[in-house]
Motif scaffolding. Structure first.
Motif, PDB file in Angstrom:
ATOM      1  N   GLU A  21       0.829  -1.200   0.000  1.00  0.00           N
ATOM      2  CA  GLU A  21       0.000   0.000   0.000  1.00  0.00           C
ATOM      3  C   GLU A  21       0.867   1.253   0.000  1.00  0.00           C
ATOM      4  N   ALA A  22       1.965   1.221   0.730  1.00  0.00           N
ATOM      5  CA  ALA A  22       2.878   2.364   0.733  1.00  0.00           C
ATOM      6  C   ALA A  22       3.511   2.550  -0.648  1.00  0.00           C
ATOM      7  N   GLN A  23       3.861   1.437  -1.303  1.00  0.00           N
ATOM      8  CA  GLN A  23       4.431   1.533  -2.647  1.00  0.00           C
ATOM      9  C   GLN A  23       3.415   2.066  -3.642  1.00  0.00           C
ATOM     10  N   LYS A  69      -4.582   0.115 -12.277  1.00  0.00           N
ATOM     11  CA  LYS A  69      -3.510   0.311 -13.258  1.00  0.00           C
ATOM     12  C   LYS A  69      -2.146   0.271 -12.570  1.00  0.00           C
ATOM     13  N   GLN A  70      -2.045   0.945 -11.438  1.00  0.00           N
ATOM     14  CA  GLN A  70      -0.781   0.969 -10.713  1.00  0.00           C
ATOM     15  C   GLN A  70      -0.447  -0.403 -10.141  1.00  0.00           C
ATOM     16  N   LEU A  71      -1.471  -1.126  -9.740  1.00  0.00           N
ATOM     17  CA  LEU A  71      -1.264  -2.478  -9.250  1.00  0.00           C
ATOM     18  C   LEU A  71      -0.663  -3.343 -10.362  1.00  0.00           C
ATOM     19  N   GLY A  72      -1.185  -3.177 -11.574  1.00  0.00           N
ATOM     20  CA  GLY A  72      -0.629  -3.901 -12.716  1.00  0.00           C
ATOM     21  C   GLY A  72       0.821  -3.528 -12.963  1.00  0.00           C
ATOM     22  N   GLU A  73       1.141  -2.247 -12.790  1.00  0.00           N
ATOM     23  CA  GLU A  73       2.528  -1.804 -12.959  1.00  0.00           C
ATOM     24  C   GLU A  73       3.438  -2.442 -11.916  1.00  0.00           C
ATOM     25  N   LEU A  74       2.950  -2.540 -10.683  1.00  0.00           N
ATOM     26  CA  LEU A  74       3.742  -3.175  -9.624  1.00  0.00           C
ATOM     27  C   LEU A  74       3.974  -4.655  -9.931  1.00  0.00           C
ATOM     28  N   LYS A  75       2.946  -5.323 -10.470  1.00  0.00           N
ATOM     29  CA  LYS A  75       3.089  -6.736 -10.823  1.00  0.00           C
ATOM     30  C   LYS A  75       4.090  -6.891 -11.963  1.00  0.00           C
ATOM     31  N   THR A  76       3.966  -6.032 -12.970  1.00  0.00           N
ATOM     32  CA  THR A  76       4.884  -6.084 -14.109  1.00  0.00           C
ATOM     33  C   THR A  76       6.321  -5.833 -13.669  1.00  0.00           C
ATOM     34  N   ALA A  77       6.494  -4.933 -12.710  1.00  0.00           N
ATOM     35  CA  ALA A  77       7.830  -4.605 -12.212  1.00  0.00           C
ATOM     36  C   ALA A  77       8.394  -5.694 -11.300  1.00  0.00           C
ATOM     37  N   GLY A  78       7.558  -6.674 -10.955  1.00  0.00           N
ATOM     38  CA  GLY A  78       8.028  -7.764 -10.108  1.00  0.00           C
ATOM     39  C   GLY A  78       7.921  -7.482  -8.622  1.00  0.00           C
ATOM     40  N   VAL A  79       7.252  -6.395  -8.254  1.00  0.00           N
ATOM     41  CA  VAL A  79       7.085  -6.054  -6.843  1.00  0.00           C
ATOM     42  C   VAL A  79       6.050  -6.965  -6.189  1.00  0.00           C
ATOM     43  N   LEU A  80       5.021  -7.354  -6.962  1.00  0.00           N
ATOM     44  CA  LEU A  80       3.952  -8.202  -6.439  1.00  0.00           C
ATOM     45  C   LEU A  80       4.003  -9.588  -7.067  1.00  0.00           C
ATOM     46  N   THR A  81       3.672 -10.589  -6.271  1.00  0.00           N
ATOM     47  CA  THR A  81       3.506 -11.936  -6.816  1.00  0.00           C
ATOM     48  C   THR A  81       2.128 -12.015  -7.456  1.00  0.00           C
TER      49      THR A  81
END
Length: 96
Positions: A21-23, A69-81
């Motif tokens: 959430e902070a990210q 959209k930002q959640l998708g960016e985090l997933k693409t960046a490898g931050v989220l599983t």
């Protein structure tokens, strides 16, 4: 003894969610800053410094579509599983 392991797992999951959430809040702040006209851009606090509001409050106040959209960016960046992405996506879709 298993109760202790379950409590540790729950605490670790809560910590990961708070960090995510902070990210997300930081990405939203950066995105909002980048889309402002140059003369309207305020001074941004250094990364990791408090902005006066908790990140969770900032995240909840945002548009769920933008957050997806930002959640998708985090997933693409490898931050989220994949599992973390799906769980957070489900929460955001409930807000729509």
């Amino acid at each position: 003894m298993m109760g202790s392991a379950a409590a540790k797992n729950a605490a670790a999951q809560a910590q990961r969610e708070a960090e995510q959430e902070a990210q997300i809040a930081a990405l939203q702040q950066q995105q909002a800053y980048q889309t402002m006209p140059q003369q309207a851009q305020p001074m941004m606090p250094p990364q990791g410094q408090p902005t006066g509001q908790p990140a969770a409050q900032e995240t909840r106040a945002q548009d769920p579509i933008a957050m997806l959209k930002q959640l998708g960016e985090l997933k693409t960046a490898g931050v989220l599983t994949d599992a973390e992405f799906e769980a957070k996506k489900a929460q955001l879709l409930k807000q729509i």
